[in-house]
Design an enzyme around this catalytic site. Structure first.
Site, PDB file in Angstrom:
ATOM      1  CE  LYS A 122      -4.320   1.266   2.339  1.00 30.07           C
ATOM      2  NZ  LYS A 122      -5.068   1.111   3.588  1.00 30.07           N
TER       3      LYS A 122
HETATM    4  O1  G3P Z   1      -9.002   2.297   4.529  1.00 26.71           O
HETATM    5  C1  G3P Z   1      -8.735   3.613   4.947  1.00 26.71           C
HETATM    6  C2  G3P Z   1      -9.390   3.829   6.250  1.00 26.71           C
HETATM    7  O2  G3P Z   1      -8.789   3.072   7.248  1.00 26.71           O
HETATM    8  C3  G3P Z   1      -9.534   5.217   6.696  1.00 26.71           C
HETATM    9  O3  G3P Z   1     -10.701   5.216   7.404  1.00 26.71           O
HETATM   10  O4  G3P Z   1     -12.320   6.015   9.031  1.00 26.71           O
HETATM   11  O5  G3P Z   1      -9.868   6.589   9.259  1.00 26.71           O
HETATM   12  O6  G3P Z   1     -11.243   7.617   7.459  1.00 26.71           O
HETATM   13  P1  G3P Z   1     -11.047   6.426   8.339  1.00 26.71           P
END
Ligand code: G3P
Length: 218
Positions: free
Chosen positions: A87
């Site tokens: 990633k």
């Molecule tokens: O896959 C990306 C994710 O982990 C980000 O999620 O909820 O931190 O915006 P969030």
């Protein structure tokens, strides 16, 4: 649409896997830190543990922000298990690294994508997955699901093989919206996956079935 779980928590990964619907896992440095995974060796062992639970793609993110560092870290991550997908952030260096890994046959997930232009660059560089962040766009009054739909349209129009992995999914409705938008994958917290099961008519219907059965069978 494939289902990934967006966590580094082994219990949650196990639970989603046991539901029988899990196709893979995505992690990021924040999610790894949340599990208090610290240092290269501990990270390696943690990714191995994830790969033992799930027979599907597992995104492991580099920490380096320079090209050489990304290559070094990405090669080490890819060597952990054949299911590891490297990633990389959607920066100039990251896109260069995506291209480099593509020429080596190493699969990548281009992350932190917030525009169709970024998604175009990721696809042209040969990313396996592109990760538009739905929830974080919604957080700033933009439309995350619309970005997913836009990227899907562009990729289909031009025949890009890169899969659209809807990320930063915050709730069950996001999953359903991403289905409608044509996402290839949604990576979700366990709570959002569990939410798909919930329906009051399922619950009351089952209760009634069991009550009727008990009336006759004791
Ligand atoms: O896959 C990306 C994710 O982990 C980000 O999620 O909820 O931190 O915006 P969030």
């Amino acid at each position: 649409m494939k289902f990934f779980i967006d966590t580094a928590n082994l219990e949650q990964i196990r639970e989603a896997h046991e539901m029988g619907v899990l196709d893979g896992v995505t992690t990021n440095p924040s999610l790894m830190a949340k599990e208090r995974i610290c240092g290269e060796e501990a990270c390696r062992r943690h990714y191995e543990a994830i790969c033992r639970i799930v027979d599907g793609d597992v995104s492991a993110e580099v920490i380096a922000t320079d090209f050489e560092g990304m290559i070094r870290e990405g090669e080490a991550l890819a060597a952990i298990h054949p299911n590891i997908v490297v990633k990389l952030p959607c920066t100039a260096e990251g896109i260069r690294a995506v291209k480099w890994f593509a020429t080596k046959g190493i699969r990548t997930n281009c992350t932190l994508v917030f525009s169709v232009g970024q998604a175009l660059l990721a696809a042209k560089a040969g990313a396996t997955y592109v990760s538009p962040f739905v929830g974080r766009l919604d957080d700033i009054s933009e439309d995350g699901v619309e970005l997913v739909a836009h990227i899907v349209r562009v990729y289909r129009t031009y025949g890009f093989a890169t899969q659209v992995l809807a990320a930063s999914i915050r709730h069950t409705r996001h999953i359903v919206q991403c289905l409608d938008a044509g996402a290839d994958v949604a990576t979700c917290p366990l709570s959002a996956i569990r939410g798909l099961l919930k329906h009051p008519l399922t619950e009351s219907g089952l209760k009634q079935f069991l009550a009727d059965h008990a009336k006759v069978n004791g």
